[in-house]
Design a protein around this motif. Structure first.
Motif, PDB file in Angstrom:
ATOM      1  N   LEU A 124     -25.077  -4.918  -4.346  1.00  0.00           N
ATOM      2  CA  LEU A 124     -24.746  -6.202  -4.972  1.00  0.00           C
ATOM      3  C   LEU A 124     -25.999  -6.745  -5.643  1.00  0.00           C
ATOM      4  O   LEU A 124     -27.023  -6.952  -4.982  1.00  0.00           O
ATOM      5  CB  LEU A 124     -24.228  -7.185  -3.933  1.00  0.00           C
ATOM      6  N   CYS A 125     -25.932  -6.983  -6.952  1.00  0.00           N
ATOM      7  CA  CYS A 125     -27.094  -7.405  -7.738  1.00  0.00           C
ATOM      8  C   CYS A 125     -26.955  -8.860  -8.180  1.00  0.00           C
ATOM      9  O   CYS A 125     -25.946  -9.237  -8.794  1.00  0.00           O
ATOM     10  CB  CYS A 125     -27.243  -6.533  -8.976  1.00  0.00           C
ATOM     11  N   LEU A 126     -27.964  -9.671  -7.875  1.00  0.00           N
ATOM     12  CA  LEU A 126     -28.049 -11.008  -8.443  1.00  0.00           C
ATOM     13  C   LEU A 126     -28.709 -10.938  -9.809  1.00  0.00           C
ATOM     14  O   LEU A 126     -29.378  -9.966 -10.146  1.00  0.00           O
ATOM     15  CB  LEU A 126     -28.864 -11.930  -7.531  1.00  0.00           C
ATOM     16  N   HIS A 127     -28.557 -12.002 -10.569  1.00  0.00           N
ATOM     17  CA  HIS A 127     -29.188 -12.111 -11.884  1.00  0.00           C
ATOM     18  C   HIS A 127     -30.572 -12.725 -11.727  1.00  0.00           C
ATOM     19  O   HIS A 127     -30.734 -13.781 -11.120  1.00  0.00           O
ATOM     20  CB  HIS A 127     -28.311 -12.982 -12.795  1.00  0.00           C
ATOM     21  N   GLY A 128     -31.590 -12.030 -12.267  1.00  0.00           N
ATOM     22  CA  GLY A 128     -32.945 -12.570 -12.275  1.00  0.00           C
ATOM     23  C   GLY A 128     -33.303 -13.126 -13.641  1.00  0.00           C
ATOM     24  O   GLY A 128     -32.448 -13.312 -14.507  1.00  0.00           O
ATOM     25  N   ASN A 129     -34.573 -13.384 -13.860  1.00  0.00           N
ATOM     26  CA  ASN A 129     -35.000 -13.941 -15.143  1.00  0.00           C
ATOM     27  C   ASN A 129     -35.532 -12.885 -16.101  1.00  0.00           C
ATOM     28  O   ASN A 129     -35.799 -13.188 -17.267  1.00  0.00           O
ATOM     29  CB  ASN A 129     -36.080 -15.013 -14.923  1.00  0.00           C
ATOM     30  N   HIS A 130     -35.682 -11.633 -15.642  1.00  0.00           N
ATOM     31  CA  HIS A 130     -36.188 -10.563 -16.510  1.00  0.00           C
ATOM     32  C   HIS A 130     -35.096  -9.544 -16.800  1.00  0.00           C
ATOM     33  O   HIS A 130     -35.344  -8.335 -16.795  1.00  0.00           O
ATOM     34  CB  HIS A 130     -37.396  -9.874 -15.861  1.00  0.00           C
ATOM     35  N   GLU A 131     -33.896 -10.029 -17.071  1.00  0.00           N
ATOM     36  CA  GLU A 131     -32.777  -9.129 -17.377  1.00  0.00           C
ATOM     37  C   GLU A 131     -31.629  -9.931 -17.968  1.00  0.00           C
ATOM     38  O   GLU A 131     -31.555 -11.152 -17.816  1.00  0.00           O
ATOM     39  CB  GLU A 131     -32.308  -8.417 -16.107  1.00  0.00           C
ATOM     40  N   ARG A 132     -30.762  -9.207 -18.667  1.00  0.00           N
ATOM     41  CA  ARG A 132     -29.557  -9.834 -19.181  1.00  0.00           C
ATOM     42  C   ARG A 132     -28.560 -10.077 -18.051  1.00  0.00           C
ATOM     43  O   ARG A 132     -28.536  -9.375 -17.058  1.00  0.00           O
ATOM     44  CB  ARG A 132     -28.887  -8.935 -20.236  1.00  0.00           C
ATOM     45  N   ARG A 133     -27.724 -11.063 -18.253  1.00  0.00           N
ATOM     46  CA  ARG A 133     -26.605 -11.252 -17.346  1.00  0.00           C
ATOM     47  C   ARG A 133     -25.506 -10.247 -17.712  1.00  0.00           C
ATOM     48  O   ARG A 133     -25.406  -9.823 -18.869  1.00  0.00           O
ATOM     49  CB  ARG A 133     -26.031 -12.659 -17.465  1.00  0.00           C
TER      50      ARG A 133
END
Length: 299
Positions: A124-133
């Motif tokens: 399960l992957c959360l969205h970070g600030n160094h990647e696209r949603r």
């Protein structure tokens, strides 16, 4: 039987447990030579019914739940941890953002997803600030919204064991609730663009998204078992990790301010966050970087 071999996307009414419900041909986003890889990934999934569980809104039961911080495109330590911790396909691994598999929108992302999907657990992957949603306009054609653990998530058919969380969603896993809130501000966006790395303007949640999360958490009585976020509440920011030479008055802390509000209003048992590249615990908030921890049993 399944309607394979058509020249357009068609709905399928078959009852087979491992059916995708819809079948895609060459003119869709995967070429015909990827079909075998899709079938292999599907067969690899738990009890051969992983995707079927998405489309009928089912829930998976996981033996153990692990949590880790930001890998930033580097997964070798996760493969090592898998061996050391004897992870299997019955486990769930939660990554707290900056996974790095939705960065380039080209073959580099595919290769990274192939590497990550070799891990045995569901991820399960959360969205970070160094990647696209997964919902970003330029990549959303890769992903489909699915029902997962009582909430909404996103999955790419070629990589069915990689799950991407919906912002602010609440999942029910192993008898516990998990509230997921991604996003953060990038203090290094200027240097990243100089080096040719992408910048993502939707790296943080909008005020509309934050308000929606407030409303949903209020409806749920401001009670959660586990809170999973990319960054942390303002009051527990690890000041020792501030980047020297960058004036703090110019740093956008709106996400940390929002999470501070969540911290103040919410009754919770455990909180895990990444982003800061530090391993430490402040009260019942745990910061994770490369360490992989086994989620404690419900108190």
């Amino acid at each position: 039987s399944c309607k394979e071999g058509s020249t357009r996307k068609e709905s399928c009414s078959c009852k087979e447990s491992n059916c995708f419900q819809e079948h895609y041909s060459q003119e869709d986003y995967y070429q015909e030579d990827h079909r075998k890889e899709i079938i292999i990934a599907q067969t690899r999934s738990l009890q051969g019914s992983f995707l079927a569980a998405f489309f009928i809104g089912g829930r998976m039961e996981f033996r153990r739940i692990f949590v880790t911080g930001d890998p930033h495109e580097e997964f070798s330590h996760l493969h090592e941890k898998q061996k050391a911790l004897h992870m299997t396909g019955e486990d769930l691994l939660i990554i707290l953002g900056d996974v790095g598999v939705n960065c380039y929108n080209d073959d580099r992302d595919i290769r990274l997803k192939e590497d990550l999907s070799r891990l045995a657990p569901t991820v399960l992957c959360l969205h970070g600030n160094h990647e696209r949603r997964p919902t970003s306009a330029d990549i959303r054609w890769h992903y489909e919204p699915v029902a997962w653990q009582g909430g909404k998530a996103y999955v790419e058919r070629r990589f069915p064991t990689l799950i991407f969380a919906e912002e602010g969603e609440r999942y029910h896993i192993g008898g516990r609730t998990f509230r997921v809130i991604g996003g953060a501000y990038s203090i290094d966006d200027y240097f990243r663009t100089l080096k040719g790395h992408p910048f993502y303007p939707d790296e943080q949640l909008s005020e509309e998204e934050r308000e929606e999360i407030r409303n949903r958490m209020e409806q749920d009585g401001w009670k959660e078992d586990v809170i999973l976020t990319h960054t942390c509440p303002y009051s527990v920011r690890p000041v020792e990790k501030f980047v020297p030479g960058i004036p703090q008055e110019g740093v956008d802390t709106s996400m940390e301010d929002f999470l501070e509000e969540i911290l103040r209003k919410t009754s919770f048992h455990q909180w895990f966050c990444g982003h800061w590249h530090v391993e430490k615990t402040v009260g019942n908030i745990r910061f994770l970087s490369h360490e992989v921890v086994l989620l404690e049993e419900h108190p």
